[in-house]
Design an enzyme around this catalytic site. Structure first.
Site, short mmCIF file in Angstrom:
data_model
loop_
_atom_site.label_atom_id
_atom_site.label_comp_id
_atom_site.label_asym_id
_atom_site.label_seq_id
_atom_site.Cartn_x
_atom_site.Cartn_y
_atom_site.Cartn_z
N HIS A 50 48.49 4.81 -108.39
CA HIS A 50 48.04 6.06 -109.00
C HIS A 50 49.21 6.75 -109.70
CE1 HIS A 50 44.97 5.08 -106.05
NE2 HIS A 50 44.15 5.89 -106.69
N HIS A 103 47.02 9.04 -102.25
CA HIS A 103 47.06 8.09 -103.36
C HIS A 103 48.24 8.37 -104.29
CE1 HIS A 103 44.56 11.55 -104.49
NE2 HIS A 103 44.91 11.34 -105.75
N GLY A 156 45.36 9.34 -97.11
CA GLY A 156 44.68 8.54 -98.11
C GLY A 156 43.17 8.69 -98.01
N ASP A 210 43.00 18.64 -105.79
CA ASP A 210 41.85 19.52 -105.94
C ASP A 210 40.54 18.80 -105.62
OD1 ASP A 210 42.34 17.98 -108.21
OD2 ASP A 210 41.76 19.53 -109.64
N LEU A 269 41.17 16.69 -112.88
CA LEU A 269 40.47 15.42 -113.00
C LEU A 269 40.43 14.67 -111.68
CD1 LEU A 269 41.87 14.15 -116.42
CD2 LEU A 269 39.61 15.15 -115.96
N HIS A 319 42.49 7.19 -113.75
CA HIS A 319 42.76 7.37 -112.33
C HIS A 319 42.99 6.03 -111.64
CE1 HIS A 319 42.45 9.47 -108.42
NE2 HIS A 319 41.87 8.36 -107.99
N ARG A 342 32.15 14.37 -65.17
CA ARG A 342 32.75 15.39 -66.04
C ARG A 342 33.52 16.43 -65.21
NH1 ARG A 342 28.20 19.83 -67.71
NH2 ARG A 342 26.76 19.52 -65.98
N GLU A 346 34.37 19.46 -85.11
CA GLU A 346 34.89 18.25 -84.48
C GLU A 346 35.94 17.53 -85.32
OE1 GLU A 346 31.09 19.32 -82.56
OE2 GLU A 346 31.60 18.95 -84.68
#
Length: 617
Positions: free
Chosen positions: A31, A71, A117, A149, A181, A255, A310, A358
């Site tokens: 990239h 990337h 990534g 973004d 982009l 890209h 538990r 979570e």
């Protein structure tokens, strides 16, 4: 900054662009344009604001930098070269087999804390690291997270944004490379920095909007972030993808691709440079010492009152926290159900609440583990599925985290199928080098809870809601990778294998069958991964038939774990599986176990059928 300093920073930014172009050209992939947009932001950070000792990357006083837009790794590796951490020769090994410079960063590189990534993960992990610095290590280190973004469309980003604002993490700065982009075209908000600012501001962040190619403005923004008290800061930087090369700047369709004319692009960027920078070393104090003491696990009377596993987990975790100052507990607003709240009452300074989020829960555990702490994160087993990608990436990051899923299986009863974890064993067994444990009584749970603290990688403990008989003494030992043979004899006709609730169902079935003159072997397979191959093979040799019983879907659970013991080419025994194959509803636990065909009566009926068929044959 004076004019010369600004010029030097601009030149460093150009060097990072050139080296990003060179590395991707050498690899034939990568990239380049995403790295070029972030070059000035990275240059100013490394040259003037990051406090980091490359010779001592584990120091708690170091600032942390997470490249969430993983990337764009070429610009990170180019910055490492500028800092003298790697050579130009190594930079040119980018993306080649055997190189530690993977296409997306991983901790194979000592200065990378966590793998990135999978977009949307860097900021949630950064929240965990910022909490670690502020509340655990109590150092003045800062956490810098560079996001793209595009990844601001991920819900996990906003889980992190709300948590950071709620906890007033003023040691956390998000740098958003708003280059407009994405992979297939424009992002949702393009260059509308105000759209992003409104969202972050609503979550309690200090927002700064800046030209991401004005090194002086970037420097001022970083200074403002470092001086902001009581709020996390987000720097929204307007940038251009492919900045500096006319053929690539702000153009779609490039890209993830190296530049077509890399040599021409390098000339246009001013040629190869060899600027070296001295990254500031931290000056703050080291982290506080963590206490160590004698572990005194809770003890439960064999044959005494029934105890929910538990409950045993919560009590054992609390004891572990008393013995080890590195143990921390993370809750997803269900601590009263998972029993993690027991820990909070004894060790409130090491208890973290993440509410119903979570992804942030697991991400924070990853961040804390990367900083040397031992986290236990718990919620209902069913809800951990929502964080699967974070768990998968934790394995790539090679961090040791302990996840606990309660309310597993149809055994939970009236709450119904939305609350029943019947996929969790499969999910965790598929994680690289994971450990999967499923205890059936209180003493076993306590021991395994403590065992997890010393395990590498992702460990998972499955606990149950209802009380269960205590069948082991408090001094019984349970090793990861082991099992317990609870019934055996020379006349055994079938081996019944269970874990958790189904161990007790199997024992009840064995008692009924013994009265009918049918002897069966019963194995408690508390270690689902790694599985006890030797014991299973011995049972197969002795009885010729294995019957697995699990409160879980058939796919990927105990049955498949047992089958793994015979994948070395030896003859596979007859294997029959009882599992949850229907869609359960609400009801009493005993009703649901019977409806699923995994209760004692169903086990006995299956054994009778198997024995009859064996006689006929």
């Amino acid at each position: 900054m004076n004019h010369d300093e600004i010029t030097e920073l601009a030149e460093l930014g150009q060097q990072l662009r050139v080296d990003s172009v060179r590395a991707t050209a050498a690899a034939g992939s990568g990239h380049a344009t995403s790295s070029m947009s972030a070059a000035d932001l990275t240059a100013v950070l490394f040259a003037r604001h990051l406090r980091y000792d490359f010779e001592n990357p584990e120091s708690p006083s170091n600032d942390r930098f997470i490249l969430s837009k993983g990337h764009a790794s070429p610009v990170l590796y180019a910055a490492y070269k500028a800092a003298g951490a790697i050579t130009d020769d190594e930079l040119m090994t980018f993306r080649t087999y055997g190189s530690r410079l993977d296409g997306h960063p991983t901790p194979r590189i000592p200065w990378v804390d966590v793998a990135t990534g999978s977009l949307g993960q860097g900021l949630p992990v950064g929240v965990g690291m910022a909490l670690t610095a502020k509340r655990l290590d109590r150092t003045d280190c800062r956490v810098w997270v560079m996001c793209g973004d595009s990844e601001l469309a991920e819900g996990s980003i906003w889980e992190a944004a709300e948590q950071a604002g709620y906890d007033h993490l003023d040691n956390l700065t998000a740098i958003v490379d708003v280059n407009r982009l994405g992979q297939r075209g424009p992002t949702r908000h393009g260059h509308d920095l105000d759209a992003y600012a409104r969202r972050f501001h609503a979550f309690g962040w200090h927002t700064i909007e800046v030209d991401g190619h004005d090194v002086g403005a970037i420097d001022a923004a970083y200074q403002e972030a470092a001086s902001t008290a009581g709020e996390p800061t987000v720097i929204l930087a307007r940038t251009l993808k492919g900045k500096g090369v006319a053929a690539t700047e702000d153009r779609e369709g490039l890209h993830g691709k190296p530049l077509k004319d890399s040599e021409g692009a390098i000339r246009e960027l001013g040629g190869v440079r060899n600027i070296r920078i001295q990254v500031q070393r931290p000056t703050g104090a080291e982290a506080l010492a963590r206490h160590e003491g004698r572990l005194e696990l809770p003890r439960y009377d064999k044959g005494g009152d029934e105890v929910a596993t538990r409950n045993a987990f919560g009590e054992a975790l609390t004891a572990l926290g008393s013995a080890r100052g590195d143990v921390v507990t993370l809750d997803g607003e269900v601590g009263d159900s998972t029993r993690a709240e027991f820990f909070s009452k004894e060790h409130p300074d090491r208890y973290f609440e993440f509410f119903i989020a979570e992804q942030q829960l697991v991400a924070a555990a990853v961040g804390m583990a990367a900083r040397g702490w031992t986290p236990y994160a718990s919620t209902f087993a069913a809800f951990l599925t929502r964080a699967h990608d974070f768990i998968r990436m934790a394995a790539i990051s090679d961090v040791a985290i302990n996840l606990v899923g309660s309310h597993a299986g149809v055994e939970i009863g009236e709450d119904g199928p939305s609350q029943m974890g019947v996929e969790d064993l499969s999910m965790f067994r598929a994680i690289h080098k994971s450990t999967v444990l499923y205890p059936c009584d209180a003493n076993q749970t306590a021991r395994l809870t403590a065992e997890m603290a010393g395990l590498p990688g992702v460990s998972y403990l499955r606990t149950s809601r209802s009380g269960m008989p205590v069948i082991y003494g408090p001094d019984e030992e349970f090793h990861v990778g082991g099992s317990k043979v609870l019934r055996s004899g020379d006349a055994d006709r079938v081996t019944v294998i269970g874990a958790g609730q189904t161990v007790h169902e199997a024992l009840a079935a064995a008692d009924v069958l013994a009265g009918e003159g049918v002897d069966v072997r019963v194995i408690d397979l508390y270690s689902v991964k790694p599985v006890d191959r030797r014991t299973l093979r011995e049972a197969a040799s002795a009885t010729g038939c294995l019957l697995t019983v699990e409160d879980h879907h058939e796919e990927g659970g105990i049955g498949d774990a047992v089958l793994d013991a015979f994948h070395d080419g030896r003859p596979t025994p007859r294997l029959v599986r009882l599992a949850v194959r229907m869609m359960p509803g609400s009801g009493k636990p005993e009703e649901l176990l019977r409806a699923a065909g995994i209760d004692a009566e169903s086990i006995a009926a299956a054994v009778r059928l198997l024995v009859e068929e064996a006689v006929v044959r």
